[in-house]
Enzyme design. Structure first.
Site, PDB file in Angstrom:
ATOM      1  N   HIS A  47       0.824  -1.205   0.000  1.00  0.00           N
ATOM      2  CA  HIS A  47       0.000   0.000   0.000  1.00  0.00           C
ATOM      3  C   HIS A  47       0.860   1.257   0.000  1.00  0.00           C
ATOM      4  O   HIS A  47       0.564   2.233  -0.702  1.00  0.00           O
ATOM      5  CB  HIS A  47      -0.932  -0.029   1.218  1.00  0.00           C
ATOM      6  N   GLU A  50       2.105   1.858  -3.425  1.00  0.00           N
ATOM      7  CA  GLU A  50       1.049   2.439  -4.259  1.00  0.00           C
ATOM      8  C   GLU A  50       1.025   3.966  -4.110  1.00  0.00           C
ATOM      9  O   GLU A  50       0.820   4.695  -5.083  1.00  0.00           O
ATOM     10  CB  GLU A  50      -0.300   1.838  -3.872  1.00  0.00           C
ATOM     11  N   HIS A  51       1.237   4.455  -2.892  1.00  0.00           N
ATOM     12  CA  HIS A  51       1.308   5.900  -2.659  1.00  0.00           C
ATOM     13  C   HIS A  51       2.572   6.509  -3.263  1.00  0.00           C
ATOM     14  O   HIS A  51       2.535   7.559  -3.917  1.00  0.00           O
ATOM     15  CB  HIS A  51       1.302   6.189  -1.156  1.00  0.00           C
ATOM     16  N   GLU A 127      -3.956   7.835   7.511  1.00  0.00           N
ATOM     17  CA  GLU A 127      -4.987   6.980   6.904  1.00  0.00           C
ATOM     18  C   GLU A 127      -5.341   5.817   7.828  1.00  0.00           C
ATOM     19  O   GLU A 127      -6.511   5.462   7.995  1.00  0.00           O
ATOM     20  CB  GLU A 127      -4.497   6.463   5.550  1.00  0.00           C
TER      21      GLU A 127
END
Length: 419
Positions: A47, A50-51, A127
């Site tokens: 994840h 992905e950022h 997040e």
């Protein structure tokens, strides 16, 4: 079919689904790896990666990546799930070269600048914190982790704060080089796109992409279990589930028909009995989640501290009734709902692109919509009731958050599912 599939010189699959009546194209790269492919010590790296690919490449700054696409009215986004990761764009048909170049660039030449990484780690920690503060969101992570205890398939996609906080640029590079390859990726487009022209562009952009170096995934094992967290909340957020059907399993379509008729809409059993008749909830639904080698069938409900004592016995009784009381009328309605959802979705270039990519990753082929519709139509009462019986034989998974004083024990609840 409007679908064409080719392989580049390095073996990368490229597929298009042409729609001449639209002016736009949805395109992207889907990679058949996700949180499940991480080792425990770097949980969250997929994840974070992905950022970070959006934070600059050798030829684009992070602003350039966003500005170039938006300057032509396009959209660029990404997501990470447990079994795959996607980077996708939607643009007008004449801007396909720019969009594909951007996707290829961020996937193959990200900088992983240390200053940007420090900031983005903080963004992801925010997040994670936001998810933890959203009980109807985080309860699903607890449910997944309980259903697949101490296994990769049970780990959270966002990762754990203490791990994310120490992930390095080296961790990102190792994950990228080991997992993103011509054998794990598909490049797809849907809309007003010429297949051969798109393949030519993809050959230019991805021809140097080598193979991934994946470790074999262990077979997942559904375990069941219990998670409870007392919180000072207005509602109890409750998930009750069992073993479901994997993507390629014989019960996949029966599972989806069962979920639809049980809790898939306003006419479903759960909505009518629990909300309309009894007024015990605002939100209640069932779901069938599938993975490559396993699946889940579950019910989510948000209810009050006092109402949970009535809700749980009623839902349990309704689950038990599923194995013998399903009607042909319910089957027909559920099948129609599923087919309508699929056919209406085909009006969207984004949906069609996503479906094509997922089919290639899961089944290694494009599945004609007629085949899917036929398999849904083949589901009958016996298949649904048989699957319901199978579901209730598996261990129960319970995840609950909120004021839990009136929620009965797992042992009491388990007894409700003994015939």
């Amino acid at each position: 079919m409007t679908i064409e599939i080719s392989r580049l010189s390095n073996g990368l699959r490229v597929a298009t689904d042409r729609q001449n009546a639209v002016e736009s194209v949805s395109l992207g790269a889907w990679i058949g790896v996700g949180a499940r492919n991480e080792s425990a010590d770097v949980n969250g790296v997929a994840h974070l990666l992905e950022h970070m690919v959006f934070k600059g490449t050798e030829k684009r700054s992070s602003f350039d990546i966003a500005e170039e696409i938006e300057a032509v009215g396009g959209q660029l986004n990404a997501y990470t799930s447990r079994e795959n990761t996607a980077f996708y764009a939607k643009v007008l048909k004449n801007d396909v070269p720019l969009a594909l170049d951007t996707v290829a660039d961020i996937l193959q030449k990200p900088l992983f600048d240390e200053d940007e990484l420090k900031k983005e780690r903080h963004v992801v920690l925010q997040e994670i914190g936001q998810a933890n503060d959203t009980p109807d969101d985080i309860v699903f992570d607890h449910f997944q982790e309980t259903a697949f205890a101490a296994q990769p398939l049970g780990r959270p996609v966002l990762g754990r704060g203490e791990i994310v906080n120490r992930l390095s640029a080296g961790d990102l590079r190792n994950y990228l080089s080991g997992h993103y390859g011509n054998d794990t990726m598909v490049v797809c487009a849907s809309g007003n796109v010429d297949h051969q022209a798109f393949v030519t562009l993809a050959e230019e952009q991805f021809s140097n992409l080598g193979k991934a170096n994946l470790n074999p995934l262990p077979q997942s094992e559904y375990t069941g279990g219990e998670f409870r967290e007392n919180r000072d909340l207005e509602q109890v957020h409750l998930l009750l589930g069992f073993k479901g059907a994997e993507f390629a399993g014989e019960n996949y379509y029966a599972a989806n028909v069962l979920s639809t008729l049980f809790g898939g809409g306003m006419s479903s059993r759960l909505f009518q009995e629990i909300r309309e008749k009894r007024g015990l909830v605002y939100t209640i639904y069932s779901f069938a989640s599938s993975f490559m080698d396993n699946g889940l069938f579950g019910i989510y409900a948000g209810t009050g501290e006092q109402e949970v004592s009535e809700l749980v016995p009623v839902v349990s009784d309704m689950l038990m009734e599923l194995s013998s009381t399903v009607t042909e009328e319910e089957i027909v309605r559920a099948r129609t709902q599923l087919k309508a959802s699929i056919l209406m979705g085909r009006e969207s270039t984004g949906v069609r692109c996503e479906q094509l990519a997922q089919q290639l990753l899961i089944f290694d082929r494009a599945i004609p919509v007629e085949e899917t519709v036929a398999k849904i139509d083949a589901v009958d009462v016996d298949m649904v009731q048989g699957f319901a019986q199978q579901v209730l034989k598996s261990p129960m998974t319970l995840a609950a958050m909120g004021p839990l004083g009136n929620l009965e024990s797992k042992e009491q609840l388990q007894k409700r599912f003994v015939a």
